[in-house]
Design a protein around this motif. Structure first.
Motif, short mmCIF file in Angstrom:
data_model
loop_
_atom_site.label_atom_id
_atom_site.label_comp_id
_atom_site.label_asym_id
_atom_site.label_seq_id
_atom_site.Cartn_x
_atom_site.Cartn_y
_atom_site.Cartn_z
N LYS A 118 0.84 -1.20 0.00
CA LYS A 118 0.00 0.00 0.00
C LYS A 118 0.88 1.25 0.00
O LYS A 118 2.00 1.24 0.51
N HIS B 119 -6.88 -11.58 -3.79
CA HIS B 119 -6.77 -11.26 -2.37
C HIS B 119 -6.20 -12.45 -1.63
O HIS B 119 -6.17 -13.57 -2.16
N SER C 264 -11.60 -0.38 -2.55
CA SER C 264 -10.74 -0.82 -1.45
C SER C 264 -10.58 0.27 -0.40
O SER C 264 -10.54 -0.02 0.80
N ASP D 81 -11.54 0.02 3.58
CA ASP D 81 -10.58 0.32 4.64
C ASP D 81 -11.15 1.33 5.63
O ASP D 81 -10.97 1.18 6.85
#
Length: 302
Positions: free
Chosen positions: A78, A131, A256, A260
């Motif tokens: 990330k 994932h 996403s 989060d």
């Protein structure tokens, strides 16, 4: 090739499996239960055909354990972890190592270059739906991945082509871009706008398309304007392609970043929303939609 992969999630785990299965020397940086499972049976890939596992040359949470410098290092983390991940990767980085960030966002190559000034740094984007299904196992939805990567126009290094050949032999579709700045902004256009608005309104993508389409179009235009100032040649055809992609998205599809936020995890707010706000200010470009949502979401973060 000796290929280091930092991050063993949906992207890094998938690439590690494919490359190791094809016989490349893969040095995988993972952590926690995921690391222990990979040590035990390799990095496994679950597809509609079944489950297969492949063993990297080495796997650790500490790159110093490998005792090797790499031909290339892929950063599959990330955006908020990229700078620290780059620093920790130092034991794998030699004078000729190609460094390739493959995360979301468009400023990743800048982050890597600041940590390793003078090194060969490419930029890249990955199109994949995958994932971590359980420790040691990456689940792939669909047929595979597309990796787009390239150097800045002023850099004619052959290194990305060598890495591309290794990926292609591993069954990964690859495009070596002659205009990587534009190509990373093509992906960013969709994920930055939709990630921002779904998070801002706390709704899935279908609701944005139905109830906030005007703001979505404004966000697109703001991103395109900032992209142009940064050297990305995004045109009406690119915007139309994004619109066509959204027509195929299920009504309840999340982003996403929204997931989060909902889960209370760290988010890529600074990479996907804050980046446009900061660059807009730097270039004197007004970005009211992105700025308004950024302030709302920043307050949520605090």
């Amino acid at each position: 090739m000796k290929i280091g992969i930092v991050g063993a999630g949906g992207v890094g785990g998938y690439l590690a499996h494919r490359l190791a299965e094809a016989g490349e020397l893969v040095y995988l940086v993972a952590r926690g239960a995921h690391l222990e499972a990979i040590r035990e049976r390799g990095i496994c890939l679950k597809t509609k055909e079944g489950l297969s596992c492949a063993r990297p040359a080495a796997v650790s949470d500490n790159p110093a354990d490998f005792g090797e410098t790499m031909d290339a290092v892929l950063f599959c983390v990330k955006g908020y972890d990229l700078k620290e991940a780059a620093r920790k990767a130092a034991p794998m980085v030699g004078s000729d190592t190609l460094l390739v960030p493959l995360g979301n966002g468009v400023g990743n190559a800048e982050v890597i270059a600041k940590v390793y000034p003078g090194h060969a740094v490419a930029n890249g984007a990955v199109y994949i739906v995958s994932h971590v299904a359980e420790p040691g196992v990456v689940a792939l939805v669909g047929r595979g991945a597309l990796v787009v990567m390239g150097m800045a126009k002023s850099d004619a290094s052959p290194k990305p082509k060598a890495l591309a050949e290794a990926l292609k032999k591993a069954g990964v579709k690859v495009v070596v871009s002659e205009d990587i700045t534009t190509d990373v902004w093509k992906k960013y256009l969709l994920i930055a706008a939709m990630g921002t608005l779904t998070s801002c309104y706390d709704v899935p993508m279908g609701v944005i398309l139905q109830k906030h389409r005007g703001e979505l179009e404004e966000a697109f235009r703001e991103i395109i304007a900032v992209g142009a100032a940064e050297g990305a040649a995004l045109g009406e055809e690119d915007l139309e392609m994004v619109r066509r992609q959204l027509e195929r998205v299920p009504h309840d599809a999340p982003t996403s970043m929204w997931l989060d936020f909902k889960a209370g995890r760290k988010t890529e707010l600074e990479q996907l929303t804050g980046y446009i706000v900061r660059k807009g200010a730097e270039h004197g470009i007004d970005v009211p939609t992105m700025h308004r949502c950024y302030e709302i979401l920043k307050a949520h973060h605090s």
